[in-house]
Design a protein around this motif. Structure first.
Motif, PDB file in Angstrom:
ATOM      1  N   GLY A 116      -0.917  24.085  28.622  1.00 37.41           N
ATOM      2  CA  GLY A 116      -0.579  25.245  29.451  1.00 37.41           C
ATOM      3  C   GLY A 116      -1.018  25.028  30.885  1.00 37.41           C
ATOM      4  N   PHE A 120       1.351  24.687  34.122  1.00 33.86           N
ATOM      5  CA  PHE A 120       1.155  25.581  35.262  1.00 33.86           C
ATOM      6  C   PHE A 120       0.972  24.779  36.548  1.00 33.86           C
ATOM      7  CE2 PHE A 120      -1.741  27.964  38.043  1.00 33.86           C
ATOM      8  CZ  PHE A 120      -0.975  29.089  38.263  1.00 33.86           C
ATOM      9  N   ILE A 124       4.793  25.454  37.949  1.00 38.51           N
ATOM     10  CA  ILE A 124       4.982  26.783  38.528  1.00 38.51           C
ATOM     11  C   ILE A 124       3.952  27.165  39.580  1.00 38.51           C
ATOM     12  CG2 ILE A 124       6.329  27.900  36.719  1.00 38.51           C
ATOM     13  CD1 ILE A 124       3.873  28.749  35.358  1.00 38.51           C
ATOM     14  N   TRP A 216      11.043  26.094  31.266  1.00 37.45           N
ATOM     15  CA  TRP A 216      10.551  25.676  29.948  1.00 37.45           C
ATOM     16  C   TRP A 216      11.452  24.594  29.356  1.00 37.45           C
ATOM     17  CZ3 TRP A 216       7.214  24.471  26.663  1.00 37.45           C
ATOM     18  CH2 TRP A 216       7.483  24.387  25.298  1.00 37.45           C
TER      19      TRP A 216
ATOM     20  N   ARG B   9      15.911  33.233  28.878  1.00 34.10           N
ATOM     21  CA  ARG B   9      15.032  33.687  29.939  1.00 34.10           C
ATOM     22  C   ARG B   9      13.748  34.277  29.367  1.00 34.10           C
ATOM     23  NH1 ARG B   9      16.611  37.818  34.661  1.00 34.10           N
ATOM     24  NH2 ARG B   9      16.223  39.233  32.937  1.00 34.10           N
ATOM     25  N   ASN B  12      11.473  31.498  28.294  1.00 30.45           N
ATOM     26  CA  ASN B  12      10.891  30.886  29.482  1.00 30.45           C
ATOM     27  C   ASN B  12       9.765  31.742  30.038  1.00 30.45           C
ATOM     28  OD1 ASN B  12      10.883  28.831  31.476  1.00 30.45           O
ATOM     29  ND2 ASN B  12      11.726  30.337  32.896  1.00 30.45           N
ATOM     30  N   ILE B  15       6.632  31.599  27.778  1.00 23.92           N
ATOM     31  CA  ILE B  15       5.866  30.356  27.858  1.00 23.92           C
ATOM     32  C   ILE B  15       5.157  30.247  29.201  1.00 23.92           C
ATOM     33  CG2 ILE B  15       6.024  27.845  27.786  1.00 23.92           C
ATOM     34  CD1 ILE B  15       6.972  28.472  25.201  1.00 23.92           C
ATOM     35  N   MET B  16       5.847  30.643  30.260  1.00 28.64           N
ATOM     36  CA  MET B  16       5.226  30.518  31.577  1.00 28.64           C
ATOM     37  C   MET B  16       4.043  31.474  31.709  1.00 28.64           C
ATOM     38  SD  MET B  16       6.574  28.059  32.947  1.00 28.64           S
ATOM     39  CE  MET B  16       7.532  27.128  31.783  1.00 28.64           C
ATOM     40  N   SER B  19       1.227  29.883  29.881  1.00 27.66           N
ATOM     41  CA  SER B  19       0.563  28.787  30.597  1.00 27.66           C
ATOM     42  C   SER B  19      -0.281  29.323  31.745  1.00 27.66           C
ATOM     43  CB  SER B  19       1.589  27.763  31.083  1.00 27.66           C
ATOM     44  OG  SER B  19       2.255  28.234  32.208  1.00 27.66           O
ATOM     45  N   LEU B  20       0.149  30.449  32.328  1.00 30.41           N
ATOM     46  CA  LEU B  20      -0.673  31.093  33.351  1.00 30.41           C
ATOM     47  C   LEU B  20      -1.989  31.564  32.738  1.00 30.41           C
ATOM     48  CD1 LEU B  20      -0.666  32.118  36.318  1.00 30.41           C
ATOM     49  CD2 LEU B  20       0.141  34.293  35.431  1.00 30.41           C
ATOM     50  N   ALA B  22      -3.361  30.392  30.051  1.00 29.78           N
ATOM     51  CA  ALA B  22      -4.152  29.214  29.684  1.00 29.78           C
ATOM     52  C   ALA B  22      -4.935  28.717  30.888  1.00 29.78           C
ATOM     53  CB  ALA B  22      -3.239  28.109  29.158  1.00 29.78           C
TER      54      ALA B  22
END
Lengths: 319, 280
Positions: A116, A120, A124, A216, B9, B12, B15-16, B19-20, B22
């Motif tokens: 993760g 990141f 992003i 993703w 979407r 996505n 998951i994003m 990860s933020l 995390a």
């Protein structure tokens, strides 16, 4: 006429040779530099060979020092379920079990978190923040392991004990140790994963985005497949770290020397057992502890060699 | 909106966000640990901590800090000399030969070998023959840990020096040793210093290899390398385990933990500043 011209010609030739060939001083300098060259190469080569000598003597000294215990205890060293120095029973099973379980718990927690963070950081995160967060994660890797141990004992274990008393009756135990190890190895796995993800050429990313992929989908179908080996190498590297970690584990694992085949109970690990007992040990006990050290060295050597092998394959790709 | 697109979407976004989270989870520990260090360590800090020696009751950490400084400094100097020489051979002479590849591989493995094994090793080859724990044994253990770090960074940095520089120097008539000393080292200097600083940071926090080598003592030890050497990590370990029933000792351990972490983090940040400056 012919003889005369040839004589002057010869004289001119000799004169030129005199100018071109080295003077005594220059020859001495050449020779001196040649000797320095050889000496320089030999010294540096000698230092490089010390690495091999180091590995040889580490293995040799541990085998030699552990041999008395191995010949005395034989196979019971690996099958006995307790480490009881007072009755001369030395079983490595509880320590090996604890080492493997804590490392597996650590890896299970660290893999998703590290992935993760790497996603990141590479995909992003705004570029300005990227450096700051990357540095913070790397600083976490720099904190000495004894600090993790002290923090685990004084902060994490009491917290777990008061909030989840049914799972952690004592606060300390294999899972607590696994948690601390996870916090310690997240930075290692993250750093490797981020670095290999950065080796994917931007053009591959951009063409996937151009086809309409979401972030993703780019990560899942373009980046992951091409850096699989490197990521696995990073994970195994983290595993190698977790297996051999001493100080962070010693404080929170509970130091129970009997095999306790649970996941949350108290136990011990190879490194913790050595750290706890070695200074007061002698005779058979000391030899058994050194043998235990050899077992740990062989396990981590195999794991780390595997990790390096996988990472080496990645390094041959140009970033 | 197209249901397929909506689902993609959604996935996505999920998951994003994960990860933020995390990343937040990964970074928060640094703050939690620093917070604990400051709240528990700062109240116990005083001048006495730096000037007094360790005692069973009261006292400070002066001798331990001095011992740690001596051992870390000696190990760093020794490890730097051997490490740079070995790294130079790998980068400048070894090339892709089988021996060089083998050394590289072994070095990479030793780079992350458990430090407690290094302690056992030095115990077996230095402490047992000498018959007693000593500062030299501690230095040797720390040196074994820092050497692979220096080798790796020296080699990596020398390989970054472009070959055309070496060729230019050679065409001017410089011998190989002169090229390495004057051209390659000056090009790789910042990177090598970064590696040394990182290695120094790593060994200054190591506890496990000192357990059976330098041990610890409550006395001042001014450069008597043949005797037991007081050191900060061991004081922390002993104060948190066998002396943990004495509240003042625990408080002192936290002050020591704060000092140790501050020193290590400052070294780490220095290393990063050095490498960032060289990249400009």
């Amino acid at each position: 006429m012919t003889t005369g011209s040839s004589v002057t010609h010869k004289a001119a030739e000799g004169d030129r040779m005199q100018k071109l060939s080295a003077s005594a001083q220059e020859r001495a300098a050449l020779k001196r530099n040649g000797i320095i060259d050889r000496a320089f190469e030999l010294t540096t080569r000698g230092s490089a060979l010390m690495v091999l000598l180091l590995l040889g003597t580490i293995t040799g000294s541990l085998v030699l020092a552990g041999w008395p215990a191995l010949s005395e205890l034989g196979l019971s060293f690996f099958t006995e379920d307790r480490w009881a120095a007072n009755v001369n029973r030395f079983g490595a099973l509880p320590a090996i079990y604890g080492t493997l379980i804590t490392s597996l718990i650590a890896i299970a927690i660290a893999i998703p978190v590290s992935l993760g963070i790497a996603i990141f950081l590479t995909e992003i995160c705004p570029p300005k923040l990227r450096r700051t967060i990357g540095t913070m994660v790397e600083l976490l890797a720099g904190v000495p392991s004894i600090i993790y141990g002290m923090w685990g004992m004084e902060v994490l274990a009491p917290f777990l004990q008061s909030h989840f008393p049914s799972v952690f009756p004592a606060g300390t135990g294999l899972t607590t140790a696994g948690l601390i190890l996870a916090i310690m190895i997240i930075p290692f796995i993250t750093a490797v994963t981020r670095d290999v993800m950065n080796t994917v050429p931007p053009i591959m990313r951009e063409s996937a985005y151009g086809l309409g992929c979401t972030t993703w989908e780019v990560v899942r179908h373009v980046i992951f497949p091409s850096v699989k080996a490197g990521m696995l190498g990073g994970v195994i590297l983290g595993l190698g770290r977790a297996l051999g970690e001493t100080m962070a584990v010693t404080f929170v694992i509970g130091n129970n020397l009997f095999l306790n085949a649970t996941v949350t109970g108290q136990g011990t690990s190879i490194a913790a057992l050595i750290a706890n007992q070695f200074s007061e040990a002698d005779g058979l006990q000391r030899s058994a502890l050194l043998l235990l050290g050899l077992v740990l060295f062989l396990i981590t050597f195999a794991v780390l060699a595997l990790a390096r092998f996988m990472l080496r394959r990645m390094e041959h790709r140009a970033p | 909106m197209n249901p397929v697109y909506r689902r993609r979407r959604m996935v996505n976004r999920t998951i994003m966000t994960a990860s933020l989270l995390a990343s937040a989870f990964g970074v928060i520990w640094l703050f939690l640990i620093l917070l604990t260090l400051v709240t528990k360590g700062v109240p116990a800090l005083s001048i006495d901590v730096f000037t007094e020696r360790t005692r069973m009751s009261g006292g400070g950490l002066g001798n331990a800090i001095l011992g740690s400084l001596i051992m870390t400094a000696l190990a760093t100097v020794g490890g730097t000399i051997i490490g740079i020489a070995a790294g130079t051979w790998l980068a400048e002479y070894g090339g892709r030969s089988r021996l060089a590849n083998l050394i590289r591989f072994i070095n990479d493995v030793l780079l992350s070998a458990p430090s407690i094994i290094i302690g056992l090793y030095i115990y077996a080859v230095v402490v047992l023959p000498m018959g007693h724990f000593s500062g030299w044994a501690g230095v040797a253990a720390l040196m074994v840990i820092i050497i692979p770090v220096v080798i790796r960074s020296t080699e990596d940095m020398l390989l970054l020096v472009p070959n055309s520089l070496r060729e230019a120097a050679a065409s001017l008539g410089a011998h190989r040793w002169l090229i390495v000393l004057k051209v390659c080292y000056s090009g790789a200097r910042a990177g090598i210093i970064t590696g040394i600083l990182l290695g120094c940071a790593r060994i200054s926090g190591e506890t496990a290899p000192l357990l059976f080598t330098a041990l610890n003592t409550n006395q001042w030890n001014f450069f008597n390398m043949g005797g037991e050497m007081p050191n900060l990590p061991m004081v922390l370990y002993q104060n948190m385990t066998i002396n943990s029933f004495i509240p003042e000792q625990v408080a002192l351990a936290w002050a020591g933990a704060l000092i140790l972490t501050a020193a290590v983090l400052i070294l780490n940040i220095l290393a990063r500043v050095t490498s960032a400056r060289s990249q400009k």
